[in-house]
Design a protein around this motif. Sequence first.
Motif, PDB file in Angstrom:
ATOM      1  N   PRO A 178     -25.714  -5.116 -30.600  1.00 57.89           N
ATOM      2  CA  PRO A 178     -26.676  -6.299 -30.502  1.00 57.89           C
ATOM      3  C   PRO A 178     -28.060  -5.909 -30.249  1.00 57.89           C
ATOM      4  CG  PRO A 178     -25.074  -5.902 -28.407  1.00 57.89           C
ATOM      5  CD  PRO A 178     -24.771  -5.014 -29.611  1.00 57.89           C
ATOM      6  N   GLU A 179     -28.446  -4.746 -29.558  1.00 56.02           N
ATOM      7  CA  GLU A 179     -29.801  -4.597 -29.063  1.00 56.02           C
ATOM      8  C   GLU A 179     -30.696  -4.364 -30.267  1.00 56.02           C
ATOM      9  OE1 GLU A 179     -30.446  -1.904 -25.852  1.00 56.02           O
ATOM     10  OE2 GLU A 179     -29.006  -3.135 -24.590  1.00 56.02           O
ATOM     11  N   SER A 234     -27.209  -2.539 -37.791  1.00 52.11           N
ATOM     12  CA  SER A 234     -27.600  -4.023 -37.078  1.00 52.11           C
ATOM     13  C   SER A 234     -28.737  -4.317 -37.460  1.00 52.11           C
ATOM     14  CB  SER A 234     -26.972  -3.569 -35.645  1.00 52.11           C
ATOM     15  OG  SER A 234     -25.773  -3.553 -35.474  1.00 52.11           O
ATOM     16  N   ARG A 235     -29.780  -3.076 -37.335  1.00 54.84           N
ATOM     17  CA  ARG A 235     -31.274  -3.586 -37.606  1.00 54.84           C
ATOM     18  C   ARG A 235     -31.432  -4.125 -39.041  1.00 54.84           C
ATOM     19  NH1 ARG A 235     -34.780   1.531 -35.541  1.00 54.84           N
ATOM     20  NH2 ARG A 235     -35.935   0.860 -37.591  1.00 54.84           N
ATOM     21  N   LEU A 279     -19.738 -13.430 -39.639  1.00 54.10           N
ATOM     22  CA  LEU A 279     -21.292 -13.774 -40.350  1.00 54.10           C
ATOM     23  C   LEU A 279     -21.841 -14.831 -39.450  1.00 54.10           C
ATOM     24  CD1 LEU A 279     -23.514 -12.861 -42.163  1.00 54.10           C
ATOM     25  CD2 LEU A 279     -22.360 -14.372 -43.872  1.00 54.10           C
ATOM     26  N   CYS A 280     -21.132 -16.017 -39.224  1.00 52.80           N
ATOM     27  CA  CYS A 280     -21.687 -17.176 -38.415  1.00 52.80           C
ATOM     28  C   CYS A 280     -22.143 -16.676 -37.033  1.00 52.80           C
ATOM     29  CB  CYS A 280     -20.618 -18.292 -38.612  1.00 52.80           C
ATOM     30  SG  CYS A 280     -20.734 -19.242 -40.088  1.00 52.80           S
ATOM     31  N   GLY A 281     -21.357 -15.546 -36.553  1.00 53.47           N
ATOM     32  CA  GLY A 281     -21.710 -15.504 -35.126  1.00 53.47           C
ATOM     33  C   GLY A 281     -22.941 -14.703 -35.282  1.00 53.47           C
ATOM     34  N   PHE A 282     -23.272 -13.839 -36.228  1.00 56.45           N
ATOM     35  CA  PHE A 282     -24.751 -13.312 -36.242  1.00 56.45           C
ATOM     36  C   PHE A 282     -25.787 -14.321 -36.352  1.00 56.45           C
ATOM     37  CE2 PHE A 282     -22.581  -9.609 -38.564  1.00 56.45           C
ATOM     38  CZ  PHE A 282     -22.169  -9.002 -37.243  1.00 56.45           C
ATOM     39  N   SER A 292     -31.565 -17.098 -30.106  1.00 54.95           N
ATOM     40  CA  SER A 292     -32.735 -16.697 -29.747  1.00 54.95           C
ATOM     41  C   SER A 292     -33.892 -17.486 -29.781  1.00 54.95           C
ATOM     42  CB  SER A 292     -33.090 -15.160 -30.274  1.00 54.95           C
ATOM     43  OG  SER A 292     -33.393 -15.355 -31.473  1.00 54.95           O
ATOM     44  N   GLN A 293     -33.892 -18.352 -30.925  1.00 56.14           N
ATOM     45  CA  GLN A 293     -34.865 -19.131 -30.987  1.00 56.14           C
ATOM     46  C   GLN A 293     -34.910 -20.618 -30.317  1.00 56.14           C
ATOM     47  OE1 GLN A 293     -37.687 -17.736 -32.776  1.00 56.14           O
ATOM     48  NE2 GLN A 293     -36.228 -15.976 -32.558  1.00 56.14           N
ATOM     49  N   GLY A 294     -33.794 -20.654 -29.451  1.00 54.83           N
ATOM     50  CA  GLY A 294     -33.808 -22.026 -28.651  1.00 54.83           C
ATOM     51  C   GLY A 294     -32.794 -23.049 -29.579  1.00 54.83           C
ATOM     52  N   VAL A 295     -32.199 -22.707 -30.471  1.00 55.85           N
ATOM     53  CA  VAL A 295     -31.334 -23.613 -31.461  1.00 55.85           C
ATOM     54  C   VAL A 295     -29.886 -23.237 -31.172  1.00 55.85           C
ATOM     55  CG1 VAL A 295     -30.726 -24.242 -33.872  1.00 55.85           C
ATOM     56  CG2 VAL A 295     -33.146 -23.529 -33.137  1.00 55.85           C
ATOM     57  N   SER A 296     -29.234 -24.225 -30.590  1.00 54.29           N
ATOM     58  CA  SER A 296     -27.811 -24.154 -30.599  1.00 54.29           C
ATOM     59  C   SER A 296     -27.088 -24.603 -31.690  1.00 54.29           C
ATOM     60  CB  SER A 296     -27.547 -24.856 -29.048  1.00 54.29           C
ATOM     61  OG  SER A 296     -27.653 -26.225 -29.344  1.00 54.29           O
TER      62      SER A 296
END
Lengths: 301, 301
Positions: free
Chosen positions: B195-196, B235-236, B266-269, B276-280
Motif C-alpha cells: 500500500p505505501e 505497486s508504484r 482492481l476495483c479495490g485499487f 485518498s481524494q475524498g471520494v467514496s
Amino acid sequence: MTAASSVSVEWIAADWGTSHLRVTAMAAAGPVATAASADGMGRLHPEEFEPALLRLIAPWLTAGVTPVIACGMVGARQGWVEASYRAVPCTPAAMDMLTRAPTQDKRITVHITPGLSQIRPADVMRGEETQVAGALVLNPDYDGVICLPGTHSKWVHVSAGEVVSFQTCMTGELFSLLSQQSVLRHGIAATGFAPEPFDAALSDALSRPEKLAAYLFSLRAEGLLADLPPIAARSRLSGLLIGIELAATKPYWLGQRVTLIGEAALCGFYARALASQGVSVDLLPAGDATLAGLSKLRGVL
Amino acid sequence: MTAASSVSVEWIAADWGTSHLRVTAMAAAGPVATAASADGMGRLHPEEFEPALLRLIAPWLTAGVTPVIACGMVGARQGWVEASYRAVPCTPAAMDMLTRAPTQDKRITVHITPGLSQIRPADVMRGEETQVAGALVLNPDYDGVICLPGTHSKWVHVSAGEVVSFQTCMTGELFSLLSQQSVLRHGIAATGFAPEPFDAALSDALSRPEKLAAYLFSLRAEGLLADLPPIAARSRLSGLLIGIELAATKPYWLGQRVTLIGEAALCGFYARALASQGVSVDLLPAGDATLAGLSKLRGVL
C-alpha cells in the motif's frame, strides 16, 4: 569507407547496445572500416559475446594484440561483464575505470566503459556517457544541456566538463509498445510524418500533460469514428510522447543551450518540438560522438 | 451453480470480449449454469465464432430455438459481425438495435448489442454499455458517474437514465505492456500489492502528472541502484498509472457519486485511490451488471 587491410588497425571502437553491435577499425589517422550486426546484448549469453565480436572484427586482426574499447549495455549486469556505475557529478569519460572482459582469443583485449548513476532522483545510463564525453572532446568548453533521444531518452546537464545531473524518459520504448503492440497499432502507420498533427499533439501534451491517459485512446477512437489517417495517428502519438517528455524535463531545457545527439530523423522531431518552445538546438551525429568518446578513452590504454 | 439439464434454458447470456467468452444459461427464474473459455474475439476469425460458442453451450440446447444475447468486442469490425455504434447522449441499452449474427445451427439465434460512440472528444465502448444498463436496472434512479476499470477503463456520466458522456483511459493495457514487455519487467513482481508505494506513487502522479515520463524509468533505476523490491515496484507502477488516469478524469469524479464496476481486486485499487481524494464509492460486481444488462435486452426479443 575502405577496407582495413591496407593500413594498420591500432584499435577497435565498439558501440554495443541492447539490439545492435557496431564496430569501427581505427588507424592512427582515424577510422578505416566499419561493420555492424544485430548481435545486441539483449540476445547474447555471456559466452556468446566474444564470438559475436570476432565475427565482425576478425578480418582486421593481426598477429599482435588489438585492444577493443566498448561502451553501452555490453557492460550491464546481463551483459558480457558488469562494468560498475560511476556516480554523478563526475566527468563523463572514466579515464581509470575500464573493466576488462574475459577473452579466449589472444589477439584481442576488450575494455568496457562504466555507466553513470545518480542517486536522487535514481537514474542510470550506459553508452550515452561516452557520447557526452565525445561531445566534450569536440566542443571542450560546452556548458549546457545534451539531449540524447532514443529508446530511453537522456537529458544531461553538463558544466565545467562534468555531468551534473541527468534524467531518463522511456519515450522511445513507449512509442514502440503503443504503436506496435497496443490496440492503437490497428490505426498507426509504420512510417511517415505529418507536421500538423505532431505539432497539435505536442501542444496538447505540453499544456495539459495530465490529460495523457485520455489523449492516447482518442487515437483509436478517431480511427474508428473519423477515419484518422494512419500517418496522422503516428505523428500524433509521437507528438504526445515527446510532449510529455518535454513536460517532465522542462527544468533541463527551459532557457538552456541544448545539443541533440542521436539518429537524424528522431533528432529532427525533437528539434521541431523544442523550436516550438523557443529553444534552438545544435545537432551532433551519434556515431561521431561515440567515436570521439571512445577515442578519448583509447588514450589511457 | 447447478447443471442446466433439470430446468428449461430459455435463453443464453454471452459476455464476449477480446480475450474471453463467458456464457450463462438463463431459466425463467434466473441463471442456472455458466461456462467460460479463452476463445475471445482477438483469436477468432469470423467463421470460428459459432463453433466456439457451441463448444460451451451445446449441453444446454434443446430441439427448439434458444436465443443468445451477446455483448462486447464480438460486435467489433474484427468480430463475428459488426454491430454499429449508437451516439451518446442515449440510453445505454439499445432496445431496438440488436444485430443478428449469421449462424448455421438451427437451434440458436445470436443477437449482438451495439456499442456507444462519442464524437467530441472521440471515444467508443463495447460491452461496458451493457454493464451500465445493468447498473441502471439494479439502481434505476442512479445519477452520477460509473467507472469501469480494466484494460481500457471507462468513466461514464449517467443522468436521467442516459449516458451523457464518457472517457476511456488505456490504463490496464499500459500496465500490462510496461510490467511485462518493457525494460521495467526486470524489476516488477507478477503479483502482490504494497500500500505505501502505491499511495506515494498515486500522490506523485496526481500532483505532478507532467512528471510521468520521468517517474516511470525511476522504477528501473531504483531497482538497479537501491534494490527496490519487485512488489513495491509493481505497486508504484499501478499507483502511477491509476494516478494519471485520475488526473485525466478529474471532471468525472471530483465531487461526484462514483460506482465502480469490475474485477474485485482492481476495483479495490481504484476505491483506495479515490478515497485518498475524498471520494467514496459503491461497488458492483461486473458479472452481476452484465447479466442484468443482457436480461433487460432479452425483454425485447
